[in-house]
Design an enzyme around this catalytic site. Sequence first.
Site, PDB file in Angstrom:
ATOM      1  N   GLN A   1       0.916   6.451   1.112  1.00  0.00           N
ATOM      2  CA  GLN A   1       1.657   7.504   1.826  1.00  0.00           C
ATOM      3  C   GLN A   1       3.118   7.579   1.394  1.00  0.00           C
ATOM      4  O   GLN A   1       3.898   8.294   2.013  1.00  0.00           O
ATOM      5  CB  GLN A   1       1.586   7.261   3.343  1.00  0.00           C
TER       6      GLN A   1
ATOM      7  N   CYS B   1      -8.129   6.234  10.592  1.00  0.00           N
ATOM      8  CA  CYS B   1      -8.424   4.948   9.942  1.00  0.00           C
ATOM      9  C   CYS B   1      -7.381   3.892  10.288  1.00  0.00           C
ATOM     10  O   CYS B   1      -7.055   3.024   9.471  1.00  0.00           O
ATOM     11  CB  CYS B   1      -8.532   5.086   8.423  1.00  0.00           C
TER      12      CYS B   1
ATOM     13  N   ASP C   1       0.872  -1.165   0.000  1.00  0.00           N
ATOM     14  CA  ASP C   1       0.000   0.000   0.000  1.00  0.00           C
ATOM     15  C   ASP C   1       0.918   1.227   0.000  1.00  0.00           C
ATOM     16  O   ASP C   1       1.529   1.552   1.017  1.00  0.00           O
ATOM     17  CB  ASP C   1      -0.886  -0.055   1.253  1.00  0.00           C
TER      18      ASP C   1
END
Length: 400
Positions: free
Chosen positions: A197, A358, A194
């Site tokens: 960021q 989150c 992922d």
Amino acid sequence: MYRDEFPILDTTVYGKPLIYFDNAATTQKPQAVIDALVRYYTTLNSNIHRGAHHLANVATEEYEQTREAVRQLINAEHRHEIVFTRGTTESINLVASSFCQAFLRQGDEVIVSGMEHHSNLVPWQMACERQGARLRVIPFSDDGVLDLEAYEGLFSARTRLVAVNHVSNTLGTVNPVARMARTAHSHNVPILIDGAQAISHMAVDVRALDCDFYCFSGHKMYGPMGVGVMYGKERWLDAMPPYQGGGEMIKEVTLEKTTYNELPFKFEAGTPAVGDVLGLHAAIDFMQRVGIDTIARHEAELTAYATEQMTALEGLRIYGTASQKTSVVSFLMGAAHPYDVGTLLDKMGIAVRTGHHCTQPIMDRYGIPGTVRASFALYNTKEEIDTFVAALRRIAPLLA
Ligand code: PMP
């Protein structure tokens, strides 16, 4: 730095100049990206791929040029390994749905870390629930560093996938994903990263990382909302069933049976966000014009400066103190609720994020309700940090 190119930064909030420190949630957009969206809707709007007319042809060409720009940005081997989605969340859900349908069976295991955004946790929980598989979780230290020894120990003959973030949105930790990929591959297990960021803070080379999947969002890299990327190695994408059915993802449809389109179209059902994709191209051009090294250097300076000033404030605790981190500073002040800190800062024109970001399991890990998170981007300045730290100093007595 390059501040003048971001019109929104001239905004005032409650009569104060806006200080935008919520960049991990979404970055602001340079004029070039805004112009790309306006140009698309003013001169090019049409549905791509299936048109026999000029506008559709030009829009299709520019859409596919963006795919090539993304390929180059992350150094993917093939253009058809780049799939456009709505964002990181959809990219991960695509893999969780499609990969798991093909490769996850009852009793199998998926490894995630304890510092994942819900977007890289809940889809795997859902897939595991569907298939009767289970999650194994990599723990992390008080500093916010993954325990790689524990990670190695989580592999079993039933491990089917590792899914981990490149950078934590709450702690800022840059995880050693290349090393983690080598470990996964030594067990013949693919790895999904992922990159939501990471993509705006560092050079990402999917071949150097040797990851099997890499996901990110346009809106966190100075591009528009509504577009993201799922990179997948060809051999996996070929072996995975489509995610959604509909237009564009088909080769041949009869009432009895459908054969699927080739990559990447097999995974791009329906009308995509063409204007946003073109806006993403403008964002990539913008980032390349500035240079990722320049961005990283500036953000590192800001982060070091802010951390030093904030650490000097009495009762302020920073969560996420890994040596390798991006421009995210999560903190709490004394016993004050993060929401109260955020609200007071807002009244001074300073935009930060408060809450669990989150990442509720991270909050559970530390036994806190949430944090205040300041996150910096290339257009932020030391003067803004001075104002921010002065504001924290001013509000501290109000919260005591
Ligand atoms: N992963 C991480 C690490 C994130 O920070 C975010 C966004 N906060 C996401 C996934 C989800 O991204 P999006 O909301 O753009 O789909």
